[in-house]
Design a protein around this motif. Structure first.
Motif, PDB file in Angstrom:
ATOM      1  N   VAL A  29       0.891  -1.122   0.000  1.00  0.00           N
ATOM      2  CA  VAL A  29      -0.124  -0.137   0.010  1.00  0.00           C
ATOM      3  C   VAL A  29       0.885   1.284  -0.052  1.00  0.00           C
ATOM      4  CG1 VAL A  29      -1.732   1.429   1.252  1.00  0.00           C
ATOM      5  CG2 VAL A  29      -1.757  -1.309   1.204  1.00  0.00           C
ATOM      6  N   ILE A  30       0.678   2.110  -0.810  1.00  0.00           N
ATOM      7  CA  ILE A  30       1.316   3.251  -1.183  1.00  0.00           C
ATOM      8  C   ILE A  30       0.550   4.540  -0.970  1.00  0.00           C
ATOM      9  CG2 ILE A  30       3.007   4.520  -2.756  1.00  0.00           C
ATOM     10  CD1 ILE A  30       3.993   1.615  -2.003  1.00  0.00           C
ATOM     11  N   SER A  31       1.034   5.458  -0.157  1.00  0.00           N
ATOM     12  CA  SER A  31       0.361   6.841   0.152  1.00  0.00           C
ATOM     13  C   SER A  31       0.637   7.735  -1.124  1.00  0.00           C
ATOM     14  CB  SER A  31       0.963   7.437   1.402  1.00  0.00           C
ATOM     15  OG  SER A  31       2.301   7.985   1.291  1.00  0.00           O
ATOM     16  N   ALA A  32      -0.522   8.635  -0.819  1.00  0.00           N
ATOM     17  CA  ALA A  32      -0.163   9.613  -1.883  1.00  0.00           C
ATOM     18  C   ALA A  32       0.899  10.448  -2.175  1.00  0.00           C
ATOM     19  CB  ALA A  32      -1.421  10.558  -1.912  1.00  0.00           C
ATOM     20  N   HIS A  33       1.951  10.005  -1.064  1.00  0.00           N
ATOM     21  CA  HIS A  33       3.009  10.885  -1.087  1.00  0.00           C
ATOM     22  C   HIS A  33       4.189  10.021  -1.577  1.00  0.00           C
ATOM     23  CE1 HIS A  33       1.242  14.537   0.477  1.00  0.00           C
ATOM     24  NE2 HIS A  33       0.883  13.856   1.524  1.00  0.00           N
ATOM     25  N   MET A  35       4.986   7.086   0.152  1.00  0.00           N
ATOM     26  CA  MET A  35       5.664   6.417   1.122  1.00  0.00           C
ATOM     27  C   MET A  35       4.725   5.091   1.071  1.00  0.00           C
ATOM     28  SD  MET A  35       7.537   8.613   2.219  1.00  0.00           S
ATOM     29  CE  MET A  35       8.014   8.095   3.874  1.00  0.00           C
ATOM     30  N   VAL A  36       5.564   4.111   1.654  1.00  0.00           N
ATOM     31  CA  VAL A  36       5.039   2.670   1.896  1.00  0.00           C
ATOM     32  C   VAL A  36       4.276   2.695   3.301  1.00  0.00           C
ATOM     33  CG1 VAL A  36       5.566   0.299   1.823  1.00  0.00           C
ATOM     34  CG2 VAL A  36       7.074   1.859   0.209  1.00  0.00           C
ATOM     35  N   ILE A  37       3.255   2.379   3.388  1.00  0.00           N
ATOM     36  CA  ILE A  37       2.411   2.101   4.535  1.00  0.00           C
ATOM     37  C   ILE A  37       1.921   0.606   4.716  1.00  0.00           C
ATOM     38  CG2 ILE A  37       1.806   4.514   4.501  1.00  0.00           C
ATOM     39  CD1 ILE A  37      -1.042   3.704   3.585  1.00  0.00           C
ATOM     40  N   GLY A  38       2.175  -0.009   3.750  1.00  0.00           N
ATOM     41  CA  GLY A  38       1.436  -1.621   3.756  1.00  0.00           C
ATOM     42  C   GLY A  38       2.540  -2.619   2.950  1.00  0.00           C
ATOM     43  N   TRP A  39       2.962  -3.600   3.548  1.00  0.00           N
ATOM     44  CA  TRP A  39       3.774  -4.611   3.105  1.00  0.00           C
ATOM     45  C   TRP A  39       3.569  -5.903   3.224  1.00  0.00           C
ATOM     46  CZ3 TRP A  39       7.288  -3.372  -0.799  1.00  0.00           C
ATOM     47  CH2 TRP A  39       8.234  -4.096  -0.925  1.00  0.00           C
ATOM     48  N   THR A  40       3.356  -7.019   2.264  1.00  0.00           N
ATOM     49  CA  THR A  40       2.929  -8.358   2.410  1.00  0.00           C
ATOM     50  C   THR A  40       4.022  -9.314   2.322  1.00  0.00           C
ATOM     51  OG1 THR A  40       2.422  -8.669  -0.070  1.00  0.00           O
ATOM     52  CG2 THR A  40       0.637  -7.537   1.409  1.00  0.00           C
ATOM     53  N   TYR A  49      12.941  -7.632   0.603  1.00  0.00           N
ATOM     54  CA  TYR A  49      12.841  -6.731   1.514  1.00  0.00           C
ATOM     55  C   TYR A  49      11.765  -7.102   2.785  1.00  0.00           C
ATOM     56  CZ  TYR A  49      15.420  -3.357  -1.389  1.00  0.00           C
ATOM     57  OH  TYR A  49      16.216  -2.758  -2.106  1.00  0.00           O
ATOM     58  N   GLN A  50      12.262  -7.158   4.120  1.00  0.00           N
ATOM     59  CA  GLN A  50      11.445  -7.191   5.017  1.00  0.00           C
ATOM     60  C   GLN A  50      10.438  -5.866   5.414  1.00  0.00           C
ATOM     61  OE1 GLN A  50      11.340 -10.130   6.785  1.00  0.00           O
ATOM     62  NE2 GLN A  50      13.072 -11.082   5.374  1.00  0.00           N
ATOM     63  N   GLU A  51       9.543  -6.169   6.041  1.00  0.00           N
ATOM     64  CA  GLU A  51       8.546  -5.206   6.258  1.00  0.00           C
ATOM     65  C   GLU A  51       8.986  -4.122   6.985  1.00  0.00           C
ATOM     66  OE1 GLU A  51       4.861  -6.602   8.598  1.00  0.00           O
ATOM     67  OE2 GLU A  51       4.040  -4.486   8.412  1.00  0.00           O
ATOM     68  N   GLN A  52       9.841  -4.303   8.125  1.00  0.00           N
ATOM     69  CA  GLN A  52      10.571  -3.132   8.825  1.00  0.00           C
ATOM     70  C   GLN A  52      11.336  -2.290   7.925  1.00  0.00           C
ATOM     71  OE1 GLN A  52      10.327  -6.148   9.585  1.00  0.00           O
ATOM     72  NE2 GLN A  52      12.398  -7.174  10.193  1.00  0.00           N
ATOM     73  N   GLU A  53      12.011  -3.071   6.953  1.00  0.00           N
ATOM     74  CA  GLU A  53      13.005  -2.306   6.142  1.00  0.00           C
ATOM     75  C   GLU A  53      12.470  -1.050   5.259  1.00  0.00           C
ATOM     76  OE1 GLU A  53      14.940  -6.037   4.570  1.00  0.00           O
ATOM     77  OE2 GLU A  53      16.793  -5.062   5.164  1.00  0.00           O
ATOM     78  N   VAL A  54      11.025  -1.496   4.944  1.00  0.00           N
ATOM     79  CA  VAL A  54      10.500  -0.689   3.676  1.00  0.00           C
ATOM     80  C   VAL A  54       9.219   0.215   4.204  1.00  0.00           C
ATOM     81  CG1 VAL A  54       9.107  -1.197   1.704  1.00  0.00           C
ATOM     82  CG2 VAL A  54      10.698  -2.715   1.994  1.00  0.00           C
ATOM     83  N   SER A  58      10.404   5.822   1.607  1.00  0.00           N
ATOM     84  CA  SER A  58       9.869   5.995   0.157  1.00  0.00           C
ATOM     85  C   SER A  58       9.904   4.907  -0.743  1.00  0.00           C
ATOM     86  CB  SER A  58      10.763   7.188  -0.503  1.00  0.00           C
ATOM     87  OG  SER A  58      10.367   7.354  -1.807  1.00  0.00           O
ATOM     88  N   ALA A  59       8.749   4.888  -1.562  1.00  0.00           N
ATOM     89  CA  ALA A  59       8.728   3.651  -2.745  1.00  0.00           C
ATOM     90  C   ALA A  59       9.753   3.913  -3.760  1.00  0.00           C
ATOM     91  CB  ALA A  59       7.390   3.473  -3.114  1.00  0.00           C
TER      92      ALA A  59
END
Length: 820
Positions: A29-33, A35-40, A49-54, A58-59
């Motif tokens: 999930v990527i914000s309008a700015h 930024m990665v706000i969700g990772w599966t 990449y692990q979730e905490q790394e991303v 910024s995407a």
């Protein structure tokens, strides 16, 4: 061929390999700015990449390709509008590898107060298996016509596009062969290609052909077809699939381009104005038009005028008068024509003024309506012809070349139901432009050729006479127009003592320059002959003249910085004396004369060839031969005996055979010989001069030896006057007495013996006094107080002409009187 059963769309069975299975996709999930706000876990499996790394970062760091702000703005705008986006991008793996993935971006949605996007990705190497329903939809809606034929070449399946191409409904096609449905569409050739695919298993691609279809029966279409085999699981060919594209526009453009290219070799093959115009008409029918007329301005067809009317030559007539130069129709005899070739034609079509010819563009009438078009209705006969033969479309193109107006070419269609269009106007313009240049070249050449022929003929003697010594006939044949006028000439020159000079020559080159050079040489020969020069000496002086002319040409060419034209020539000069029947000859690179004896034996005297005129530094030799009375002497140029099919020696032998077979009228023999030896036009001029020799009998000649004693003058004067009375020339007794007295007295006083007096009665009465001295007398104009010096002056006044000639033994002083 049975179709495979369709899958159940209501309860699909999806697995990891199914194209619609998204269970293993990487998602974020990527914000309008950005930024990665969700990772599966799928995203971790794909990129490492692990979730905490991303999450929270910024995407942008995940991309392995340059940023494209414009593309990104477009994607965001599309997703904010409620539509998703999918495409291919390159991303960066945690270990540094670049991965090509298929990316899907959902429509934007809100999480709390922020706008977000769901992004999913999968590697590109995964295969997507096409379902039967998708395949059927693709084939049915393809812009390319497609069909499947069984082993009997019967229709099994076809799409909507192919049904539209042929105009035959699908239900009527299935189970039937192509040849049964569309026999005019090269069906046999197409079925032959299908059998070849069955036999070889190899595809056939891009086979182009032209034909018609029921969908558009009034216009021929062009198609490009490809065939490939359909193979089942055990590699057995069960059918043939063929694909068809309508390439009519491409085919038509290529045909027109080919037509224009072929025009370059088919138009302008001759340097004749009418022939070039006819070549244009012949070429355009039937490949481009059904009826073509070429109308040219009258000055273009005239060989005497200066050519066509120029735009800057002042006002043109409102309706220029033209002449029909050529026409061609798909119908025998061109019944559509209102005027025939050679007829004067009025200026058509509209506008009826010179603007169309001078600066107008081609006129296109795609649909010609004889009831509405003013041009068609102005002449009832033209209207009737248009209706009778169905002329429905027209293009009129002005013919112009090098700022010169030449005429108008009109193209029309009747049997061909397709109307002319803008592309056809371009082709017509190009065809006429090429023909116009060729026409202008032919016009200019015809004018120059006519001028050269006129100059050539004006420089040749209008009439030849051999006096009582020779019977003369001549024939001159100019070269064919492609070769140009040459510099051949001949002449018969009266000389003193009843002798005749004969000359024939050939100047190197063609055209006006060669004709002018010929005129110079002919004048020079006449002048040198009048000076009583023997043949070898005359040719030597003529050689000096040609060298001087060549130097002048070289100097003129250097001054103008152009290539100078070398002037060279060949010549044969002969002097025949009817008293002795001897003929002195010399030649400069020219073929020897032919001599036919009274009993019909032909031969060629052996005369030293000598160099051609213009080389310089070499001498000429003269030869004397004796000719029996009524012998035939022929002088000619090499164009008569040298040809493409034989060498000069063979041509000379044929000339001798022709002249030896006939003993009739000399003029008829001359014409017949040229016709037999040169039956077709040749690239070189032809000149033939025939003479039949006569002898001056003893009853026309009287001679006496003169003793070196002044007292003998009276006796010689008395003998001469008696001889003149015996010849019945009483009117010339007094003048002859005075001429004989003066010439003999001068010879006794100033010349060396032996001295001889001779009277000749020919066309003139000639008095000759010969002596062994080489000093010529000089005409003096005595003063009033002088007691002498008037004798030769009186002779010149009483005689028609007088002069001196030199011989091996000395000289001869002669004076001619005209016989009343």
């Amino acid at each position: 061929m049975d179709r495979a059963p369709e899958s159940n769309a209501e309860s699909p069975s999806m697995g990891p390999g199914d194209p619609f299975d998204a269970s293993t996709d990487a998602a974020a999930v990527i914000s309008a700015h950005g930024m990665v706000i969700g990772w599966t876990r799928g995203a971790t499996a794909l990129l490492g990449y692990q979730e905490q790394e991303v999450v929270g970062g910024s995407a942008r760091r995940l991309l392995a390709m340059p940023e494209d702000p414009a593309r990104l703005a477009g994607i965001v705008g599309r997703c904010r509008a409620g539509s998703g986006w999918s495409g291919r991008i390159t991303v960066s793996h945690r270990d540094g590898r670049a991965l090509d993935v298929e990316l899907r971006v959902s429509a934007s949605f809100r999480v709390g107060d922020g706008e977000c996007f769901l992004v999913s990705a999968r590697e590109q190497h995964r295969r997507w298996t096409m379902g039967q329903s998708v395949l059927d939809g693709f084939l049915t809606r393809s812009p390319v016509g497609m069909a499947v034929m069984d082993r009997e070449l019967r229709y099994v399946w076809l799409n909507d596009t192919l049904e539209h191409f042929g105009g035959v409904p699908r239900d009527e096609r299935l189970g039937r062969r192509l040849s049964e449905l569309l026999p005019g569409l090269q069906a046999e050739a197409l079925e032959g290609l299908m059998r070849k695919v069955f036999a070889t298993g190899l595809p056939v691609t891009d086979y182009e052909y032209e034909g018609w279809s029921w969908a558009d029966p009034h216009r021929r279409h062009a198609y490009s077809t490809s065939f490939f085999p359909l193979v089942d699981g055990d590699d057995t060919i069960t059918g043939v699939c063929y694909m068809v594209q309508d390439v009519t526009e491409r085919w038509h453009a290529r045909q027109l381009l080919t037509l224009v290219n072929e025009a370059g070799t088919a138009i302008g093959r001759t340097l004749d104005v009418r022939a070039t115009a006819q070549e244009l008409a012949d070429f355009a029918v039937p490949s481009f038009a059904d009826f073509v007329v070429v109308d040219l301005l009258e000055p273009v067809l005239s060989t005497e005028g200066h050519g066509a009317w120029l735009p800057d030559a002042g006002p043109a007539p409102a309706r220029p008068l033209m002449c029909r130069a050529a026409m061609r129709s798909v119908r025998e005899g061109a019944p559509e024509a209102v005027a025939q070739v050679g007829d004067a034609v009025d200026f058509v079509p509209p506008p009826h003024d010179a603007n169309l010819l001078i600066e107008g563009e081609p006129l296109l009438i795609p649909v010609l309506d004889p009831s509405d078009d003013l041009w068609a209705t102005q002449e009832p006969l033209r209207t009737a012809k248009i209706r009778e033969y169905g002329v429905h479309s027209l293009i009129a193109v002005p013919m112009r070349a090098r700022n010169t107006v030449l005429g108008l070419t009109t193209f029309a269609r009747s049997l061909n139901q397709v109307s002319f269009g803008p592309d056809d106007v371009l082709v017509a313009r190009e065809l006429v432009a090429r023909a116009a240049v060729c026409l202008d070249n032919a016009r200019r050449y015809t004018r120059e050729h006519t001028a050269a022929v006129t100059l050539q003929r004006s420089l040749l003697p209008p009439a030849l006479t051999g006096g009582t010594a020779l019977e003369v006939a001549s024939s001159y044949l100019p070269a064919d127009p492609s070769g140009g006028v040459g510099g051949d000439w001949f002449d018969v020159i009266p000389l003193s003592g009843a002798r005749m000079g004969l000359v024939v020559g050939d100047v190197v080159g063609h055209g006006i320059a060669a004709a002018a050079s010929m005129g110079r040489l002919r004048t020079a020969v006449q002048t040198l002959a009048e000076m009583e020069m023997p043949p070898d000496e005359l040719l030597a002086h003529l050689d000096d003249l040609v060298l001087r002319l060549s130097d002048e040409e070289t100097a003129a060419g250097a001054a103008a910085r152009t290539t100078a034209t070398f002037i060279g020539a060949t010549c044969l000069y002969a002097v025949y004396d009817p008293v002795t029947r001897r003929c002195a000859l010399a030649r400069a690179g020219h073929p020897p004369p032919v001599v036919v004896t009274p009993d019909g034996q032909a031969g060629f005297p052996e005369i030293p060839a000598g160099p051609p005129l213009g080389l310089g530094g070499m001498s000429f030799e003269a030869t004397e031969i004796e000719l029996a009375e009524n012998s035939l002497l022929g002088l000619y140029t090499d164009g008569l005996v040298a040809g493409p099919g034989h060498d000069m020696e063979r041509g000379m032998a044929r000339l001798g055979e022709v002249l030896a077979r006939t003993d009739g009228d000399l003029a008829a023999l001359c014409t017949s010989a040229v016709r037999q030896l040169v039956p077709v036009p040749q690239p070189d001029d032809i000149a033939l001069l025939l003479t039949r020799t006569h002898a001056l009998g003893a009853d026309h000649v009287a001679s006496w030896d003169v003793p070196p004693d002044p007292a003998a003058v009276g006796e010689l004067r008395a003998r001469a006057t008696r001889q003149v009375r015996d010849w019945g020339l009483e009117e010339l007794v007094l003048t002859t007495e005075l001429v004989v007295s003066e010439l003999v007295t001068n010879a006794i006083r100033y010349a060396a013996p032996p001295i001889q007096l001779r009277l000749l009665r020919d066309a003139h009465l000639t008095c000759e006094v010969s002596d062994a001295s080489s000093t010529a007398p000089r005409l003096r104009h005595a003063r009033i107080t002088d007691e002498g010096g008037r004798g030769l002056f009186l002779v010149a006044q009483l005689a028609l002409r007088w002069g001196a000639r030199y011989t091996d033994q000395g000289k001869v002083i002669w004076a001619e009187q005209e016989i009343p």
